[in-house]
Write an enzyme that holds these catalytic residues in place. Structure first.
Site, mmCIF file in Angstrom:
data_model
loop_
_atom_site.group_PDB
_atom_site.id
_atom_site.type_symbol
_atom_site.label_atom_id
_atom_site.label_comp_id
_atom_site.label_asym_id
_atom_site.label_seq_id
_atom_site.Cartn_x
_atom_site.Cartn_y
_atom_site.Cartn_z
ATOM 1 N N PRO A 195 -2.564 -10.770 57.245
ATOM 2 C CG PRO A 195 -1.771 -8.640 56.146
ATOM 3 C CD PRO A 195 -2.124 -10.020 55.672
ATOM 4 N N GLY B 290 -12.569 -13.013 53.485
ATOM 5 C CA GLY B 290 -13.546 -14.377 53.297
ATOM 6 C C GLY B 290 -12.832 -15.454 52.936
ATOM 7 C CD GLU B 291 -9.974 -15.943 48.453
ATOM 8 O OE1 GLU B 291 -10.273 -16.673 47.448
ATOM 9 O OE2 GLU B 291 -8.824 -15.279 48.419
ATOM 10 C CD GLU C 75 -16.097 -10.919 68.351
ATOM 11 O OE1 GLU C 75 -15.010 -10.935 69.143
ATOM 12 O OE2 GLU C 75 -15.857 -10.526 67.056
ATOM 13 C CG ASN D 291 -11.356 -20.615 66.264
ATOM 14 O OD1 ASN D 291 -10.902 -21.480 66.725
ATOM 15 N ND2 ASN D 291 -12.543 -20.493 65.709
#
Length: 420
Positions: free
Chosen positions: A267, A309-310, A60, A334
């Site tokens: 994960p 974040g990668e 989100e 997504n």
């Protein structure tokens, strides 16, 4: 009466809720931190006026990024407040926005906690991302004439059935929502069937189609890919409990014909990183952890994506992407992100969280849905053997992505009308 009973029960269960946080903290210590924020007792603060965006977790938060960027550009006199529920969501907010927004955890759905938070942050509007519906949050805003907008709204049939079991509470709650900006007509009508006034529904499409990949990020992914350019590479992204074993079973089958294949295993939740590392040890895989920043060499069968974040970078460094949460009954994640990164995309059969997007892609053969781990291995081998087929699927998927952009402009227009 229904909301009073709900609030009373929530307060009675607070000790259980905090015990649950404490227990989760054994694997993810961040769950044992910042508890005062969860009851509205955040650090001293008094904003003049703000735009409040609530995004429960990582997915989100990412969906909210283009909205927040536009709010910062269009409303420079407003503070931007972003709340989350999870530590991973919190980390994403900090990484993306830094100090340009005010961030804290959302207080639990207790009237006095939310009232204190609202008084301190002074929101002129509350934008809730996707399906995070809390009766007291909505009511506390409603009674203060703060419009609540459910942005990029989605509602599966199973979720709608859950709300129907609490019909009196759900109907009152949705009657106080200012606007629902639904991804599809079907999902929008589910909100109406639960009590949303039809005039408060607008179908805008999904913000996820408006994804923009920075050239810098593509360059980083390409540079990383050089380390294993000579090897066929599958990434299993955002995997869940019970799914990693299935992925490894599929990978064993893939290696029967492509012995040099590399698996990037990512994960979904950081508290599972150690568990998945132990699984790889148990299965006797030679692997390297991304967090150790060590080079991947030909002896490594698996790269464990144990960083935050990668994901987009790792997606862009693979040939094929399997999107997790879909071989187990979690609802998927997504599927547009790997397509936007130019990677042939596969998902399992459980995609109810992204049903409309998946069906749209399927109609154009822009994605492949597999039934189980054996089918996954078969499709991967097919794509590795025929790169042109993989590239053709990517092209079809990108065509669908580009044709469905525009939700951002529609949602901003609707929100602008409620702010002004």
């Amino acid at each position: 009466m229904a909301r009073f009973l709900y609030s009373s029960l929530f307060i009675l269960l607070l000790p259980v809720v905090f015990l649950s946080l404490y227990l989760r903290g054994s694997k993810s210590p961040a769950y044992r931190q910042r508890w005062l924020e969860r009851i509205g007792m955040n650090r001293p603060l008094q904003l003049n006026k703000s735009i409040w965006v609530h995004a429960v977790s990582v997915g989100e938060v990412i969906a909210a990024v283009p909205l927040v960027r536009e709010f910062q550009r269009r409303y420079p006199d407003y503070s931007i407040v972003v709340t989350t529920m999870t530590p991973t969501g919190s980390d994403r907010v900090k990484a993306i926005f830094g100090d340009s927004v005010y961030h804290q955890y959302l207080p639990y759905d207790i009237p006095w906690a939310l009232g204190r938070f609202i008084k301190k942050t002074a929101p002129q509007i509350c934008i809730v991302m996707e399906t995070e519906l809390w009766p007291n949050l909505i009511h506390q805003c409603y009674r203060r004439n703060i419009a609540v907008v459910v942005s990029n709204a989605r509602l599966s049939e199973s979720s709608a059935a859950g709300y129907r079991r609490l019909k009196s509470l759900s109907k009152k709650m949705l009657g106080e929502v200012g606007r629902v900006l639904a991804q599809t007509e079907i999902e929008g009508q589910r909100f109406v069937s639960l009590g949303l006034p039809p005039a408060n529904l607008q179908v805008t499409g999904s913000l996820k189609f408006d994804i923009e990949i920075e050239d810098r990020l593509r360059d980083v992914a390409l540079e990383l890919r050089q380390d294993w350019l000579h090897r066929p590479c599958l990434i299993a992204a955002s995997t869940h409990q019970g799914e990693d074993e299935l992925i490894l079973d599929a990978f064993n089958l893939i290696r029967q014909s492509h012995g040099d294949a590399l698996l990037i295993l990512v994960p979904r939740h950081p508290e599972r990183f150690e568990q998945v590392a132990a699984l790889l040890d148990k299965r006797q895989y030679s692997f390297v952890r991304r967090s150790h920043a060590a080079a991947v060499n030909d002896d490594h069968a698996v790269l464990l994506g144990d960083t935050m974040g990668e994901l987009l970078t790792l997606l862009g460094a693979a040939d094929i992407a399997f999107v997790g949460g879909s071989l187990v009954d979690t609802g998927g994640h997504n599927v547009l992100e790997p397509i936007a990164m130019g990677v042939a995309t596969i998902t399992g059969p459980h995609t109810f969280n992204f049903q409309a997007i998946t069906e749209l892609l399927l109609q154009r053969n822009g994605i492949t849905v597999v039934s189980d781990e054996i089918n996954l291995a078969q499709v991967c081998v097919g794509f590795f053997t025929s790169p042109d087929a993989a590239s053709a699927q990517v092209s079809r998927g990108n065509a669908v992505l580009n044709e469905n952009k525009g939700a951002l402009a529609k949602q901003l227009q609707a929100i602008d009308e409620l702010i002004c």
